[in-house]
Design a protein around this motif. Structure first.
Motif, PDB file in Angstrom:
ATOM      1  N   VAL A 118       0.863  -0.897  -0.372  1.00 45.65           N
ATOM      2  CA  VAL A 118      -0.488  -0.201  -0.072  1.00 45.65           C
ATOM      3  C   VAL A 118       1.262   1.410   0.190  1.00 45.65           C
ATOM      4  O   VAL A 118       2.143   1.343   0.879  1.00 45.65           O
ATOM      5  CB  VAL A 118      -1.246   0.192   1.230  1.00 45.65           C
ATOM      6  N   PRO A 119       0.518   2.164  -0.860  1.00 37.96           N
ATOM      7  CA  PRO A 119       1.700   3.596  -1.251  1.00 37.96           C
ATOM      8  C   PRO A 119       2.026   4.309   0.257  1.00 37.96           C
ATOM      9  O   PRO A 119      -0.021   4.239   0.239  1.00 37.96           O
ATOM     10  CB  PRO A 119       0.644   4.192  -2.673  1.00 37.96           C
ATOM     11  N   ARG A 120       2.732   4.431   0.937  1.00 38.73           N
ATOM     12  CA  ARG A 120       2.578   5.609   1.985  1.00 38.73           C
ATOM     13  C   ARG A 120       3.325   6.472   1.635  1.00 38.73           C
ATOM     14  O   ARG A 120       4.371   5.743   1.449  1.00 38.73           O
ATOM     15  CB  ARG A 120       2.160   4.795   3.340  1.00 38.73           C
ATOM     16  N   GLU A 121       4.320   7.667   2.336  1.00 37.58           N
ATOM     17  CA  GLU A 121       5.010   8.944   2.424  1.00 37.58           C
ATOM     18  C   GLU A 121       4.182   8.888   4.302  1.00 37.58           C
ATOM     19  O   GLU A 121       3.488   9.793   4.444  1.00 37.58           O
ATOM     20  CB  GLU A 121       4.366   9.789   1.415  1.00 37.58           C
ATOM     21  N   ILE A 122       5.624   8.919   4.946  1.00 42.65           N
ATOM     22  CA  ILE A 122       5.755   9.585   6.095  1.00 42.65           C
ATOM     23  C   ILE A 122       6.590  10.514   6.231  1.00 42.65           C
ATOM     24  O   ILE A 122       7.998  10.420   5.617  1.00 42.65           O
ATOM     25  CB  ILE A 122       6.372   8.550   6.788  1.00 42.65           C
ATOM     26  N   VAL A 123       6.746  12.142   6.376  1.00 45.65           N
ATOM     27  CA  VAL A 123       7.300  13.398   6.631  1.00 45.65           C
ATOM     28  C   VAL A 123       7.303  13.539   8.200  1.00 45.65           C
ATOM     29  O   VAL A 123       6.373  13.959   9.039  1.00 45.65           O
ATOM     30  CB  VAL A 123       6.551  14.322   5.441  1.00 45.65           C
ATOM     31  N   ARG A 124       8.273  13.543   8.708  1.00 49.98           N
ATOM     32  CA  ARG A 124       8.477  13.526  10.075  1.00 49.98           C
ATOM     33  C   ARG A 124       9.299  15.160  10.564  1.00 49.98           C
ATOM     34  O   ARG A 124       9.926  15.065  10.165  1.00 49.98           O
ATOM     35  CB  ARG A 124       9.589  12.143  11.320  1.00 49.98           C
ATOM     36  N   THR A 125       8.874  15.950  11.264  1.00 51.09           N
ATOM     37  CA  THR A 125       9.219  17.029  11.841  1.00 51.09           C
ATOM     38  C   THR A 125       9.636  17.361  12.915  1.00 51.09           C
ATOM     39  O   THR A 125       9.054  16.029  13.766  1.00 51.09           O
ATOM     40  CB  THR A 125       8.512  18.801  11.590  1.00 51.09           C
ATOM     41  N   ARG A 126      10.483  17.548  13.540  1.00 57.38           N
ATOM     42  CA  ARG A 126      10.308  17.587  15.679  1.00 57.38           C
ATOM     43  C   ARG A 126       9.389  17.452  15.957  1.00 57.38           C
ATOM     44  O   ARG A 126       9.039  16.955  17.156  1.00 57.38           O
ATOM     45  CB  ARG A 126      10.971  19.187  15.751  1.00 57.38           C
ATOM     46  N   GLY A 127       8.163  18.039  16.108  1.00 56.04           N
ATOM     47  CA  GLY A 127       6.684  18.082  16.338  1.00 56.04           C
ATOM     48  C   GLY A 127       6.203  17.150  16.196  1.00 56.04           C
ATOM     49  O   GLY A 127       4.674  17.141  16.454  1.00 56.04           O
ATOM     50  N   THR A 128       5.762  16.479  14.529  1.00 53.05           N
ATOM     51  CA  THR A 128       4.708  16.659  13.650  1.00 53.05           C
ATOM     52  C   THR A 128       5.172  14.832  12.971  1.00 53.05           C
ATOM     53  O   THR A 128       6.726  14.951  12.249  1.00 53.05           O
ATOM     54  CB  THR A 128       4.119  17.466  13.790  1.00 53.05           C
TER      55      THR A 128
END
Length: 321
Positions: free
Chosen positions: A77-87
Protein backbone atom coordinates in the motif's frame (compact mmCIF):
# COMPACT_ATOMS: atom_id res chain seq x y z
CA UNK A 1 18.11 -18.60 10.07
CA UNK A 2 21.28 -20.50 9.22
CA UNK A 3 23.46 -22.35 11.73
CA UNK A 4 26.38 -20.11 10.75
CA UNK A 5 24.44 -17.00 11.77
CA UNK A 6 23.40 -18.61 15.06
CA UNK A 7 26.97 -19.59 15.85
CA UNK A 8 28.17 -16.16 14.78
CA UNK A 9 25.87 -14.39 17.20
CA UNK A 10 26.87 -16.79 19.97
CA UNK A 11 30.46 -15.72 19.38
CA UNK A 12 29.38 -12.09 19.64
CA UNK A 13 27.65 -12.89 22.93
CA UNK A 14 30.90 -14.29 24.31
CA UNK A 15 32.88 -11.32 23.02
CA UNK A 16 30.36 -8.94 24.53
CA UNK A 17 30.57 -10.57 27.94
CA UNK A 18 34.35 -10.51 27.82
CA UNK A 19 34.55 -6.83 26.87
CA UNK A 20 31.40 -5.48 28.53
CA UNK A 21 31.08 -1.70 28.45
CA UNK A 22 34.35 -1.19 26.61
CA UNK A 23 34.88 2.60 26.41
CA UNK A 24 35.43 2.31 22.65
CA UNK A 25 32.01 0.67 22.25
CA UNK A 26 30.24 3.46 24.15
CA UNK A 27 32.09 6.03 22.05
CA UNK A 28 30.88 4.27 18.90
CA UNK A 29 27.28 4.36 20.12
CA UNK A 30 27.64 8.13 20.65
CA UNK A 31 29.05 8.46 17.12
CA UNK A 32 26.08 6.53 15.73
CA UNK A 33 23.60 8.69 17.64
CA UNK A 34 25.24 11.92 16.52
CA UNK A 35 25.55 10.86 12.88
CA UNK A 36 21.94 9.73 12.53
CA UNK A 37 20.68 13.00 14.02
CA UNK A 38 23.08 15.55 12.51
CA UNK A 39 23.71 14.28 8.97
CA UNK A 40 21.62 14.94 5.89
CA UNK A 41 21.33 11.87 3.69
CA UNK A 42 19.19 9.95 1.22
CA UNK A 43 19.02 6.22 0.70
CA UNK A 44 17.05 3.00 0.40
CA UNK A 45 16.70 0.46 3.20
CA UNK A 46 15.02 -2.91 3.57
CA UNK A 47 13.16 -4.15 6.65
CA UNK A 48 12.99 -7.92 7.10
CA UNK A 49 11.37 -10.30 9.56
CA UNK A 50 10.93 -13.95 8.68
CA UNK A 51 9.67 -14.18 5.10
CA UNK A 52 8.34 -10.61 5.13
CA UNK A 53 10.30 -7.69 3.72
CA UNK A 54 9.55 -4.05 2.96
CA UNK A 55 11.63 -1.53 1.05
CA UNK A 56 11.59 2.18 1.86
CA UNK A 57 13.29 5.27 0.50
CA UNK A 58 14.40 7.77 3.16
CA UNK A 59 15.56 11.38 2.84
CA UNK A 60 16.71 13.49 5.79
CA UNK A 61 17.48 17.20 5.71
CA UNK A 62 19.17 18.99 8.62
CA UNK A 63 19.93 22.69 9.02
CA UNK A 64 20.17 25.23 11.84
CA UNK A 65 16.36 25.33 12.05
CA UNK A 66 15.97 21.63 12.77
CA UNK A 67 15.46 18.46 10.79
CA UNK A 68 12.89 17.01 8.40
CA UNK A 69 12.66 13.38 7.36
CA UNK A 70 10.63 11.78 4.57
CA UNK A 71 10.10 8.04 4.20
CA UNK A 72 8.40 6.57 1.14
CA UNK A 73 7.31 2.93 1.42
CA UNK A 74 7.94 1.31 -1.93
CA UNK A 75 6.12 -2.01 -1.41
CA UNK A 76 2.43 -2.78 -0.88
CA UNK A 77 0.00 0.00 0.00
CA UNK A 78 1.51 3.40 -0.98
CA UNK A 79 2.54 5.43 2.08
CA UNK A 80 4.63 8.50 2.63
CA UNK A 81 5.67 9.66 6.11
CA UNK A 82 7.05 13.13 6.75
CA UNK A 83 8.52 13.76 10.22
CA UNK A 84 9.41 17.13 11.66
CA UNK A 85 10.58 17.80 15.20
CA UNK A 86 7.04 17.99 16.54
CA UNK A 87 4.74 16.25 14.06
CA UNK A 88 4.47 13.12 11.93
CA UNK A 89 2.23 13.13 8.85
CA UNK A 90 1.40 9.89 7.06
CA UNK A 91 -0.02 10.33 3.56
CA UNK A 92 -2.23 7.51 2.20
CA UNK A 93 -2.94 8.37 -1.45
CA UNK A 94 -5.23 5.40 -2.15
CA UNK A 95 -7.74 6.57 0.47
CA UNK A 96 -6.82 10.27 0.22
CA UNK A 97 -6.17 10.48 3.96
CA UNK A 98 -3.50 12.26 5.99
CA UNK A 99 -2.90 10.88 9.48
CA UNK A 100 -1.35 13.44 11.83
CA UNK A 101 0.55 12.44 14.94
CA UNK A 102 2.16 14.70 17.53
CA UNK A 103 5.55 13.48 18.77
CA UNK A 104 5.17 13.60 22.52
CA UNK A 105 8.45 12.04 23.60
CA UNK A 106 11.14 11.37 21.05
CA UNK A 107 13.43 9.97 23.75
CA UNK A 108 10.89 7.25 24.49
CA UNK A 109 9.01 5.66 21.64
CA UNK A 110 9.18 7.89 18.58
CA UNK A 111 12.45 6.71 17.07
CA UNK A 112 12.84 4.80 13.83
CA UNK A 113 15.67 3.41 11.72
CA UNK A 114 18.37 4.60 11.42
CA UNK A 115 17.96 7.00 14.39
CA UNK A 116 17.44 4.17 16.90
CA UNK A 117 19.68 5.25 19.77
CA UNK A 118 18.76 7.55 22.67
CA UNK A 119 20.76 10.61 23.64
CA UNK A 120 21.67 9.14 27.05
CA UNK A 121 24.01 6.41 25.80
CA UNK A 122 25.56 5.67 29.21
CA UNK A 123 22.15 4.64 30.57
CA UNK A 124 22.10 1.66 28.18
CA UNK A 125 24.99 0.10 30.10
CA UNK A 126 22.61 -0.60 33.00
CA UNK A 127 20.72 -3.17 30.96
CA UNK A 128 23.11 -4.25 28.20
CA UNK A 129 26.69 -5.49 27.95
CA UNK A 130 28.14 -3.42 25.11
CA UNK A 131 31.18 -4.44 23.10
CA UNK A 132 32.90 -3.94 19.76
CA UNK A 133 32.59 -6.58 17.05
CA UNK A 134 34.40 -7.03 13.76
CA UNK A 135 34.48 -4.95 10.57
CA UNK A 136 32.02 -5.76 7.79
CA UNK A 137 30.91 -4.21 4.51
CA UNK A 138 27.34 -2.93 4.06
CA UNK A 139 26.08 -1.13 0.93
CA UNK A 140 29.72 -0.43 -0.14
CA UNK A 141 30.55 1.14 3.27
CA UNK A 142 33.13 -0.38 5.61
CA UNK A 143 31.40 -0.71 8.97
CA UNK A 144 32.35 -1.43 12.58
CA UNK A 145 29.91 -3.55 14.51
CA UNK A 146 28.74 -2.89 18.05
CA UNK A 147 26.90 -5.55 20.05
CA UNK A 148 24.36 -4.89 22.82
CA UNK A 149 23.79 -8.04 24.85
CA UNK A 150 20.90 -7.88 27.35
CA UNK A 151 21.74 -8.63 30.97
CA UNK A 152 18.42 -10.49 31.38
CA UNK A 153 15.78 -12.16 29.22
CA UNK A 154 13.42 -9.18 29.35
CA UNK A 155 14.78 -7.48 26.23
CA UNK A 156 16.33 -8.28 22.86
CA UNK A 157 19.97 -8.18 21.81
CA UNK A 158 21.22 -5.97 18.99
CA UNK A 159 24.09 -5.77 16.52
CA UNK A 160 24.66 -2.36 14.94
CA UNK A 161 26.79 -1.70 11.83
CA UNK A 162 28.23 1.83 11.54
CA UNK A 163 30.25 3.49 8.78
CA UNK A 164 33.87 3.77 9.96
CA UNK A 165 34.21 7.32 8.56
CA UNK A 166 30.94 9.07 9.44
CA UNK A 167 29.49 6.86 12.18
CA UNK A 168 26.24 6.55 10.20
CA UNK A 169 24.18 3.46 11.03
CA UNK A 170 23.94 1.21 7.96
CA UNK A 171 22.36 -1.90 9.46
CA UNK A 172 20.65 -3.02 12.66
CA UNK A 173 19.90 -6.62 13.64
CA UNK A 174 17.67 -7.75 16.51
CA UNK A 175 18.20 -11.16 18.15
CA UNK A 176 16.26 -13.16 20.71
CA UNK A 177 17.70 -14.96 23.74
CA UNK A 178 18.53 -18.04 21.64
CA UNK A 179 20.53 -16.01 19.12
CA UNK A 180 17.85 -16.25 16.42
CA UNK A 181 17.46 -13.24 14.14
CA UNK A 182 14.12 -11.56 14.86
CA UNK A 183 14.30 -8.65 12.42
CA UNK A 184 16.75 -6.39 10.64
CA UNK A 185 16.98 -3.03 8.89
CA UNK A 186 19.68 -2.60 6.27
CA UNK A 187 20.57 0.11 3.78
CA UNK A 188 21.08 -1.14 0.24
CA UNK A 189 22.07 2.34 -0.99
CA UNK A 190 23.06 5.48 0.91
CA UNK A 191 24.39 8.91 -0.06
CA UNK A 192 25.47 11.26 2.75
CA UNK A 193 25.15 15.03 2.23
CA UNK A 194 23.98 17.12 -0.74
CA UNK A 195 20.31 17.08 0.29
CA UNK A 196 18.15 20.15 -0.43
CA UNK A 197 15.05 21.11 1.52
CA UNK A 198 12.72 20.50 -1.44
CA UNK A 199 13.68 16.79 -1.33
CA UNK A 200 11.79 16.29 1.95
CA UNK A 201 8.54 17.92 0.85
CA UNK A 202 5.56 15.65 0.30
CA UNK A 203 4.87 14.89 -3.33
CA UNK A 204 1.13 14.76 -2.70
CA UNK A 205 -1.29 17.64 -3.25
CA UNK A 206 -3.31 16.77 -0.18
CA UNK A 207 -5.24 19.97 0.44
CA UNK A 208 -8.59 18.22 -0.19
CA UNK A 209 -7.72 14.99 1.63
CA UNK A 210 -9.38 13.96 4.88
CA UNK A 211 -7.22 14.70 7.91
CA UNK A 212 -7.23 12.29 10.85
CA UNK A 213 -5.52 13.86 13.85
CA UNK A 214 -4.60 11.68 16.82
CA UNK A 215 -4.92 14.78 19.04
CA UNK A 216 -2.32 13.28 21.34
CA UNK A 217 -1.65 15.39 24.42
CA UNK A 218 -0.03 14.84 27.82
CA UNK A 219 -2.52 13.67 30.44
CA UNK A 220 -2.77 12.14 33.87
CA UNK A 221 -4.48 8.73 33.74
CA UNK A 222 -5.69 8.75 37.34
CA UNK A 223 -5.92 5.33 38.97
CA UNK A 224 -4.05 3.42 36.28
CA UNK A 225 -0.66 1.88 36.95
CA UNK A 226 1.36 -1.31 37.24
CA UNK A 227 1.23 -3.61 40.24
CA UNK A 228 4.89 -4.42 39.53
CA UNK A 229 7.19 -2.71 37.03
CA UNK A 230 9.39 -4.47 34.51
CA UNK A 231 13.02 -4.08 35.69
CA UNK A 232 14.85 -1.41 33.70
CA UNK A 233 11.73 0.04 32.05
CA UNK A 234 10.62 3.45 33.31
CA UNK A 235 7.59 5.54 32.40
CA UNK A 236 8.57 8.18 29.82
CA UNK A 237 5.18 9.45 28.63
CA UNK A 238 1.52 9.49 29.67
CA UNK A 239 -1.12 10.90 27.32
CA UNK A 240 -4.55 10.68 25.75
CA UNK A 241 -5.07 10.25 22.02
CA UNK A 242 -7.42 9.02 19.33
CA UNK A 243 -6.75 5.62 17.78
CA UNK A 244 -8.68 4.75 14.63
CA UNK A 245 -12.41 5.22 15.12
CA UNK A 246 -12.22 4.95 18.90
CA UNK A 247 -12.78 7.87 21.22
CA UNK A 248 -10.13 9.10 23.63
CA UNK A 249 -7.67 6.33 24.52
CA UNK A 250 -5.09 6.51 27.28
CA UNK A 251 -1.48 5.63 26.51
CA UNK A 252 1.44 5.08 28.86
CA UNK A 253 4.93 4.52 27.40
CA UNK A 254 7.69 2.65 29.21
CA UNK A 255 11.27 2.44 27.91
CA UNK A 256 14.69 1.13 28.89
CA UNK A 257 16.30 3.74 26.61
CA UNK A 258 16.38 1.48 23.57
CA UNK A 259 13.22 -0.64 23.57
CA UNK A 260 9.78 0.86 24.22
CA UNK A 261 6.46 -0.62 25.37
CA UNK A 262 3.13 1.22 25.12
CA UNK A 263 0.04 0.47 27.22
CA UNK A 264 -3.22 1.55 25.54
CA UNK A 265 -6.33 1.84 27.74
CA UNK A 266 -9.71 2.03 25.98
CA UNK A 267 -13.16 2.05 27.67
CA UNK A 268 -15.36 -0.90 26.67
CA UNK A 269 -18.55 1.13 27.06
CA UNK A 270 -20.11 1.69 23.65
CA UNK A 271 -17.74 -0.70 21.91
CA UNK A 272 -19.49 -2.86 19.29
CA UNK A 273 -16.83 -5.42 18.48
CA UNK A 274 -15.90 -8.09 21.01
CA UNK A 275 -12.47 -7.85 22.61
CA UNK A 276 -9.96 -10.33 21.23
CA UNK A 277 -7.70 -11.13 24.13
CA UNK A 278 -4.32 -12.86 23.98
CA UNK A 279 -0.98 -12.53 22.24
CA UNK A 280 -0.07 -11.54 18.67
CA UNK A 281 3.25 -10.62 17.08
CA UNK A 282 4.78 -8.92 14.04
CA UNK A 283 8.56 -9.26 13.83
CA UNK A 284 10.07 -7.94 17.06
CA UNK A 285 6.75 -6.34 18.07
CA UNK A 286 4.47 -8.25 20.43
CA UNK A 287 0.89 -7.29 21.29
CA UNK A 288 -1.05 -8.56 24.29
CA UNK A 289 -4.68 -7.68 25.04
CA UNK A 290 -6.78 -8.26 28.17
CA UNK A 291 -9.74 -6.72 29.97
CA UNK A 292 -9.21 -4.66 33.13
CA UNK A 293 -11.90 -2.75 35.05
CA UNK A 294 -14.27 -2.56 32.06
CA UNK A 295 -11.48 -1.35 29.79
CA UNK A 296 -9.57 -3.03 27.00
CA UNK A 297 -5.86 -2.92 27.80
CA UNK A 298 -3.54 -3.48 24.82
CA UNK A 299 0.20 -3.61 25.38
CA UNK A 300 2.42 -3.14 22.32
CA UNK A 301 6.17 -3.47 22.66
CA UNK A 302 9.48 -4.10 20.91
CA UNK A 303 10.38 -6.64 23.56
CA UNK A 304 10.12 -10.43 24.01
CA UNK A 305 6.60 -11.81 24.31
CA UNK A 306 7.07 -12.72 27.98
CA UNK A 307 8.00 -9.12 28.82
CA UNK A 308 5.00 -7.65 27.00
CA UNK A 309 2.67 -10.15 28.65
CA UNK A 310 4.24 -9.48 32.05
CA UNK A 311 3.53 -5.75 31.74
CA UNK A 312 -0.03 -6.44 30.51
CA UNK A 313 -0.77 -8.70 33.46
CA UNK A 314 0.55 -6.02 35.84
CA UNK A 315 -1.80 -3.28 34.58
CA UNK A 316 -4.35 -2.42 37.25
CA UNK A 317 -6.88 0.24 38.13
CA UNK A 318 -7.23 1.61 41.65
CA UNK A 319 -10.02 4.09 42.16
CA UNK A 320 -8.50 7.40 43.29
CA UNK A 321 -9.31 8.25 46.90
Amino acid sequence: MTLCRALGFSALLCAGLAQAQAPEALDWLRRIHDATHRLSYTGTFVYQNGNRSETSRITRYVDAGGDIEKVEVMDGVPREIVRTRGTVRCYLPDSRVVKVEQQIDRAGAERGFPALLPERINALARHYDIAMGDTQRVAVYDCRTVTLIPKDDLRYGYVLYADVKSGMLLKAETFDAKGALVEQFSFTQLAIGNVSRDKVKTRHAAQSWRVENSEAAPASLAGWGLSSELPGFRKVAELRRRVGGAGAVGQVVYSDGLAAVSVFIEPLEGRRDPVRTGLASVGAIHIYTREVAKHMVTVVGEAPAASVQRIANAVEFRRPQ
